[in-house]
Design an enzyme around this catalytic site. Structure first.
Site, PDB file in Angstrom:
ATOM      1  N   ASP A   1      39.650  43.476  37.847  1.00  0.00           N
ATOM      2  CA  ASP A   1      38.961  42.231  38.213  1.00  0.00           C
ATOM      3  C   ASP A   1      39.589  41.608  39.453  1.00  0.00           C
ATOM      4  O   ASP A   1      38.906  41.239  40.410  1.00  0.00           O
ATOM      5  CB  ASP A   1      39.072  41.200  37.075  1.00  0.00           C
ATOM      6  CG  ASP A   1      38.199  41.489  35.879  1.00  0.00           C
ATOM      7  OD1 ASP A   1      36.991  41.279  35.976  1.00  0.00           O
ATOM      8  OD2 ASP A   1      38.742  41.910  34.853  1.00  0.00           O
TER       9      ASP A   1
ATOM     10  N   GLU B   1      35.678  34.373  39.945  1.00  0.00           N
ATOM     11  CA  GLU B   1      36.045  33.954  38.593  1.00  0.00           C
ATOM     12  C   GLU B   1      37.547  33.953  38.384  1.00  0.00           C
ATOM     13  O   GLU B   1      38.088  33.104  37.671  1.00  0.00           O
ATOM     14  CB  GLU B   1      35.391  34.885  37.565  1.00  0.00           C
ATOM     15  CG  GLU B   1      35.804  34.565  36.141  1.00  0.00           C
ATOM     16  CD  GLU B   1      35.173  35.490  35.108  1.00  0.00           C
ATOM     17  OE1 GLU B   1      35.367  35.221  33.912  1.00  0.00           O
ATOM     18  OE2 GLU B   1      34.504  36.460  35.490  1.00  0.00           O
TER      19      GLU B   1
ATOM     20  N   ASP C   1      31.601  37.668  40.689  1.00  0.00           N
ATOM     21  CA  ASP C   1      32.124  38.019  39.374  1.00  0.00           C
ATOM     22  C   ASP C   1      32.519  39.481  39.478  1.00  0.00           C
ATOM     23  O   ASP C   1      31.658  40.363  39.465  1.00  0.00           O
ATOM     24  CB  ASP C   1      31.097  37.802  38.265  1.00  0.00           C
ATOM     25  CG  ASP C   1      31.739  37.876  36.877  1.00  0.00           C
ATOM     26  OD1 ASP C   1      32.851  38.427  36.776  1.00  0.00           O
ATOM     27  OD2 ASP C   1      31.134  37.393  35.906  1.00  0.00           O
TER      28      ASP C   1
ATOM     29  N   ILE D   1      34.115  41.817  37.613  1.00  0.00           N
ATOM     30  CA  ILE D   1      33.649  42.663  36.503  1.00  0.00           C
ATOM     31  C   ILE D   1      33.153  41.734  35.409  1.00  0.00           C
ATOM     32  O   ILE D   1      33.947  41.173  34.655  1.00  0.00           O
ATOM     33  CB  ILE D   1      34.747  43.585  35.935  1.00  0.00           C
ATOM     34  CG1 ILE D   1      35.282  44.529  37.017  1.00  0.00           C
ATOM     35  CG2 ILE D   1      34.192  44.408  34.769  1.00  0.00           C
ATOM     36  CD1 ILE D   1      36.346  45.491  36.514  1.00  0.00           C
ATOM     37  N   ASP D   2      31.843  41.548  35.358  1.00  0.00           N
ATOM     38  CA  ASP D   2      31.270  40.747  34.281  1.00  0.00           C
ATOM     39  C   ASP D   2      31.278  41.586  32.997  1.00  0.00           C
ATOM     40  O   ASP D   2      31.178  42.810  33.047  1.00  0.00           O
ATOM     41  CB  ASP D   2      29.833  40.339  34.629  1.00  0.00           C
ATOM     42  CG  ASP D   2      29.278  39.340  33.640  1.00  0.00           C
ATOM     43  OD1 ASP D   2      29.813  38.228  33.575  1.00  0.00           O
ATOM     44  OD2 ASP D   2      28.325  39.688  32.919  1.00  0.00           O
TER      45      ASP D   2
ATOM     46  N   THR E   1      33.947  41.662  30.905  1.00  0.00           N
ATOM     47  CA  THR E   1      35.266  42.310  30.927  1.00  0.00           C
ATOM     48  C   THR E   1      35.650  42.835  29.555  1.00  0.00           C
ATOM     49  O   THR E   1      36.299  43.882  29.441  1.00  0.00           O
ATOM     50  CB  THR E   1      36.339  41.312  31.436  1.00  0.00           C
ATOM     51  OG1 THR E   1      35.937  40.811  32.712  1.00  0.00           O
ATOM     52  CG2 THR E   1      37.686  41.990  31.569  1.00  0.00           C
TER      53      THR E   1
ATOM     54  N   ASP F   1      28.484  33.928  37.263  1.00  0.00           N
ATOM     55  CA  ASP F   1      27.608  34.748  36.411  1.00  0.00           C
ATOM     56  C   ASP F   1      26.175  34.760  36.922  1.00  0.00           C
ATOM     57  O   ASP F   1      25.489  35.788  36.856  1.00  0.00           O
ATOM     58  CB  ASP F   1      27.574  34.208  34.977  1.00  0.00           C
ATOM     59  CG  ASP F   1      28.895  34.311  34.248  1.00  0.00           C
ATOM     60  OD1 ASP F   1      29.518  35.377  34.292  1.00  0.00           O
ATOM     61  OD2 ASP F   1      29.296  33.309  33.626  1.00  0.00           O
TER      62      ASP F   1
END
Length: 375
Positions: A54, A79, A153, A155-156, A158, A303
């Site tokens: 991330d 994020e 974002d 890695i949405d 996670t 997001d």
């Protein structure tokens, strides 16, 4: 302006490659996971994790986009905090250095001296990756980069990335969980009014390789500005809602029971469920469902910005649920904005979509959802 989209497609693909590299070795991946605490934590989850993947992806995007467009430096938000604590308890500020060797040395400190892993990651970060997309390359917009801001974002979903399930079966084209739900999201908005105008979604784990040893990805993009609406996707057909084909709505499994109950009659067999806010947005973008509903402030600007822009390009949008419920039905669609933090809030809370949201492709379907929620 076409240059911005081209760069975002390139960095999103590079991000997807980093995500795949970080998952290749189970022993390596255990070094990369850290639990979030305090104001960085999503209150929806008992445990909320970030990974070095991330943080590295976020900082790579900041570095690469800022190098191409210095006007955007300071307006590229994400994020994750860029601080990571290694197994020895040392806090390291992760950044992309000017050379691959310098980046590898910095990452080695995070990875407890694991130089092989650090070198592998640094190579992925510094690779010169170019995505060929003729439609995106030809796009022209009368906008200067100094009028834009970016939400990332890295890695949405996670938690799905950390868990790493590879054997989840799709249901009507939609995955309830697994690596397929982990996405890279990059959204662009206008600084002046917060309107989302460009979005890139990359799905690093879209297709399992035939031998079962690796993954390949796919990406989607959309641009919506004034009278221009262009996307890598055709607009999905919007069938009429009938008794034989009711509305399809996707929710989080943690959504309020009261929301699930009022939507069930509208949805025939009931709402569908999937992991990851970004993936649920993508299900709307791809026409797998008619709407994605969130009743509380458990999603954030990072997001929603990218999928919001793509949905606008396809004729839909992302409505502010609270405002929709307080307006008359013919009062227009109040959509989310992305340029201002919530007053009096700190940490991630200042960027929460506090009043909830409804993502939709067809405005008529949005009306049906709001009508049901207002009963």
């Amino acid at each position: 302006m076409a240059g911005v989209l081209r760069v975002l497609l390139n960095v999103a693909e590079k991000a997807a490659n980093i995500a795949r590299v970080c998952r290749q070795e189970a022993t390596l991946f255990k070094l990369l996971v850290q639990e979030k605490t305090g104001s960085d934590k999503n209150k929806k989850f008992v445990q909320d994790f970030k990974t070095l993947a991330d943080v590295v992806i976020q900082e790579m995007i900041r570095h690469d986009v800022g190098r191409q467009f210095p006007e955007l430096v300071g307006f590229i938000r994400g994020e994750e905090s860029n601080k990571f604590e290694n197994g020895l308890g040392d806090s390291v500020t992760v950044r992309v250095c000017s050379t691959q060797e310098e980046t590898a040395a910095l990452l080695s400190a995070v990875l407890n001296g694991n130089k092989m892993a650090a070198s592998l990651l640094a190579q992925a970060i510094h690779q010169d990756l170019q995505v060929t997309d003729p439609v995106g390359a030809a796009l022209q917009l009368p906008l200067s980069p100094d009028s834009l801001g970016i939400w990332i974002d890295p890695i949405d979903a996670t938690s799905q990335y950390v868990e790493g399930r590879q054997d989840v079966e799709a249901n009507n084209g939609m995955y309830p969980g697994g690596l397929q739900c982990s996405l890279v999201l990059i959204g662009v908005y206008l600084r002046a009014n917060g309107e989302p105008i460009m979005g890139v979604i990359n799905q690093p784990f879209a297709h399992r390789d035939p031998g079962g040893k690796g993954w390949s990805g796919q990406y989607f993009w959309g641009v919506s500005y004034e009278n221009l609406n262009v996307s890598s996707l055709p607009r999905p057909a919007a069938p009429l809602v009938t008794e034989e084909q009711p509305l399809t709505v996707v929710l989080s499994s943690s959504e309020k029971d009261s929301v699930k109950q009022v939507l069930t009659p509208l949805c025939g067999g009931g709402p569908r469920y999937a992991s990851g806010a970004g993936y649920k947005f993508l299900c709307v973008v791809l026409g797998l469902v008619d709407a994605y509903v969130v009743s509380e402030g458990s999603t954030y600007k990072w997001d929603s910005c990218a999928p919001h822009a793509i949905l606008r390009a396809l004729g839909g949008g992302v409505a502010d649920l609270g405002q929709c419920q307080s307006l008359p039905e013919n009062g227009g669609v109040p959509e989310l904005k992305y340029h201002q933090p919530r007053a009096g809030c700190q940490g991630s809370d200042q960027w929460a979509n506090q009043s909830g949201l409804v993502a939709f492709l067809d405005p008529e379907k949005l009306k049906l959802v709001i009508r049901a929620l207002n009963l």
